[in-house]
Design a protein around this motif. Sequence first.
Motif, PDB file in Angstrom:
ATOM      1  N   TYR B 167     -19.250  37.185  18.383  1.00 51.76           N
ATOM      2  CA  TYR B 167     -18.170  37.089  17.419  1.00 51.76           C
ATOM      3  C   TYR B 167     -17.689  35.653  17.265  1.00 51.76           C
ATOM      4  O   TYR B 167     -17.516  34.933  18.230  1.00 51.76           O
ATOM      5  CB  TYR B 167     -16.986  37.979  17.864  1.00 51.76           C
ATOM      6  N   PRO B 169     -14.511  33.211  16.075  1.00 55.05           N
ATOM      7  CA  PRO B 169     -14.883  31.823  16.339  1.00 55.05           C
ATOM      8  C   PRO B 169     -15.258  31.540  17.790  1.00 55.05           C
ATOM      9  O   PRO B 169     -15.523  30.388  18.120  1.00 55.05           O
ATOM     10  CB  PRO B 169     -13.594  31.087  15.988  1.00 55.05           C
ATOM     11  N   ASP B 266     -13.875  34.371  10.191  1.00 64.33           N
ATOM     12  CA  ASP B 266     -14.578  34.949  11.338  1.00 64.33           C
ATOM     13  C   ASP B 266     -14.880  36.432  11.138  1.00 64.33           C
ATOM     14  O   ASP B 266     -15.871  36.943  11.626  1.00 64.33           O
ATOM     15  CB  ASP B 266     -13.790  34.716  12.640  1.00 64.33           C
ATOM     16  N   MET B 267     -14.024  37.132  10.371  1.00 66.00           N
ATOM     17  CA  MET B 267     -14.287  38.556  10.142  1.00 66.00           C
ATOM     18  C   MET B 267     -15.542  38.768   9.318  1.00 66.00           C
ATOM     19  O   MET B 267     -16.174  39.814   9.406  1.00 66.00           O
ATOM     20  CB  MET B 267     -13.113  39.213   9.409  1.00 66.00           C
TER      21      MET B 267
END
Lengths: 323, 646
Positions: B167, B169, B266-267
């Motif tokens: 994942y 960041p 990030d999502m």
Amino acid sequence: MRRLKPFLTFGLMMAVFMLSGCSDMIVLDPKGPVGEEQKDLIMYSIWFMLFILLVVYALTAFIVYKYRDHKNHKGYDPDNEGSHLLETIWWIIPIIIVIALAIPTVNSIYSLEGPPEESKDQKPLVIHATSVNWKWVFSYPEQDIETVNYLHIPEDRPVLFKLTSADSMASFWVPQLGGQKYAMAGMETELYLQADEQGTYEGRNSNFTGEGFTNHTFDVMAMSDAEFEKWASETKADAPELSKGQYDKLMLPGHVKQMTFSSTHLDWVDHAKNAEYALDARKRLGYEEKLPHSKAGKEEKKKREEEMKKLEESESHGDSHAH
Amino acid sequence: MKWDEFFVTGDPMIYGADVSIVLTMVGILFYLTKYKKWKWLWDEWLTTVDHKKLGIMYIVSAVLMLFRGGVDALLMRTQLAVPEAKFLDSQHYNEIFTTHGTIMIIFMAMPFLIGLINVVVPLQIGARDVAYPYLNAVSFWTFFIGAMLFNISFVIGGSPSAGWTSYMPLASNELSPGPGQNYYLLGLQIAGIGTLLTGINFLVTILKMRAPGMTLFRMPMFTWSSLVTMVIIIFAFPILTVALALMTFDRLFGSHFFTLQGAGMDMLWANLFWLWGHPEVYIVILPAFGMFSEIISTFSRKTLFGYKAMIWSMLLIAGYSFLVWVHHFFTMGSGALVNSVFSITTMAIGIPTGVKIFNWLFTMYRGKIQFTTPMLWSLGFIVNFVIGGVTGVMLAMAAADYQYHNTYFLVSHFHYVLIAGTVFACFAGLIYWYPKMFGYKLNERIGKWVFWIFTIGFNVCFFPQYFLGLDGMPRRVYTYSEESGWGPLNMVSTIGGFMMGIAFLVLVYNMYYSFRFAKRETTGDAWDGRTLEWSTPTAMPPFYNFAKIPEVTGLDHFWRQKQAGKVEKLTANELKPIHMPSNSGVPFIMASFFFVAGFGMVFDWMWMAIIGLVGVFGTLIYRSFEYDDGYYVSVEEIIETEKISK
């Protein structure tokens, strides 16, 4: 009979676990309406699942035992290749089960988006929870105070958490109060929780965030409304103010003990709107993440830990009011 | 870059690994030189385009990776056996669970299944090889090189430590600096090329190269499941390719797709990852379903129950697999409507899966069940997979998932589906088709020991983890406190883990034992099989598979022929010369250049990356100007190979 051994062993094991464990497991021992609703849903689904397992295991045991290759084998029919009736039955039954599970699920999903039904008319207490590797910063905007790694909340009143993160994606979770939600940099998510019983509950980040993830935890203390008000006003009066310099140091990766301040960082930064703040702060302090297995990385880590200690000392005053 | 950054230092276990790697390499080189095996290695294996040999190489690599991933698992279980253990530090533990997950999915499960698909599918459809044999070699070598690149990370440069989901960041330069995460990106990228090519190759093979008379609805179920899997691969893998490329840009060239700075999202990474990642779990489960269908039908001596329903349910699962990815992050706060929709689609996958379970059970109904080891694994699959299935439905209920998410409940669930589904299938398939690959069966008695030790160990290991999850134990923690009360169940779990490790060793011993002592098969039909792969006259089919392409008249063609006593004997006058593809060393060389390019990118040494990429394109161009149309096997040679009397 030998063929049935795995099923029997398994059933026995399961029964032992179920009987010994159920009431002790914290997710099934909630202390608030949110966790309560989730527990009910979980138990409702578990009964369905046990029923399904029972049917499949009974059928398997029967068929495997009856049609094993042995003397006096009866009923062999190598061309038996299907039955519309049977197949229709086992298309329909799972569909019914899914519908039976989907209705309460969707109901709960919608109701968990808002405050609990029982305390709808109360104004929720708003707390901003910000994750930064590997600490939790809690800001109480109305009370204008800030805590690190612990929370005080009044019982029987909904708490609205506004979640965000200064760096990696974390997940805010207090198992005994209710399910979790992600805290993400540059984003704000909302989570309602409520405690119906006084006590201290463990909370944590449950989403992997790197080296210090395991101890990325906090305590939640639920107390009476009066005690909470008293704590908030004393903190406001006695705890030191949070300076920008101190806050920058909080942005360094590492752990600190519980801390208390009489002002909040919301005055100058909201991480939900500024995702770069923590990285900038690290740059200001001359910190750069190094390879963990290299010499430089180990030195950097030591330096960070010293920095954290100094930060903790700079706040010695507020500590006396933390508990 | 300094030496202490290039080599991983400071941990005695790493030094031990260094020594054992060097010793193994020296040992292999010594063996090859002393017994003059270099030419054999090059001619028979490194340059081969034969689907059976490529399949065997896939499986051998996968077994090695199972060992590596298994050692990772046991290290983790050792650390977690007691509270506050000091066996591994946090960073080391994080690296190990990251490589465990990545290796088991990408470099163990998928290659194991693709290996079995390689060996079996062309034989099942009566073909002499795949549609693009040369491309098949490229697939294998890019996978192999990707796996090697990923695996050297733990001694050179450091392993990735951001989880197999990586994942953002967390996986960015700012929070995970250095080569570790680059190994993940480049290793998966290179191996992913191979997987996508496999998808295209087998899709074309199955659609275009079936024997005359084998209509789609006469295909064996394993071939059907492979076909559906290939379709999923073709749709899913480009997503991974793009996502990995974007993260590589972020890390190497300063772009901001997923980063904290520059309004990165990030999502978006989580979405792209699971848009590939969820179909990926069906890529590793559908071939397993196919194998169990074959095995259960064979050892119940009965035709598969509900053949068409099996196919439709598989197609439904394949379609659904692209509509459920959000259930991996119900807790992201996407809102009630989104979570409700994805809850329902996810639960709906349980419907066709449930149908399959009942169809397998009723395949045995009115059958004559023989408890061979492949059949034991299949029965073990039904019993254990159902537990993974029902807990999957529980996890699909988003409101409850907020409590299960990121806990051992989830860990237990996906091990129950991936081990009881995929790994059981790999073992079952390996044992079932072992005589096809090597000409003898694995010892059944030892095989049953393996089954019981592994299955009991598996349940002892993972069943307690459901309760640990409900007791609030998060996944990926490297230790826990005494007061948490998680100690006893973790100890139980660790004991189960080691039982599985022992079972693996017994399995390997069985391979050795059977190699030495097993009775060699004299016919091609080791298990009284139903499908075309068992119809070859010799135990191991010759390199061209079928001297004469069979004509298929229905489902289970070979078995029906046997029942009717009408198995055709080959005569010399119906033979024709067979066109076969030539061996080529280019795929191996191309993959080696991929390794150079990948290694250069991992360390951000662009000169090296460019040399590697020039090499890759050079081999591509070379291939484009290579006019090799293969060769013909003469009728005399076929007669001699098949031992036909004139």
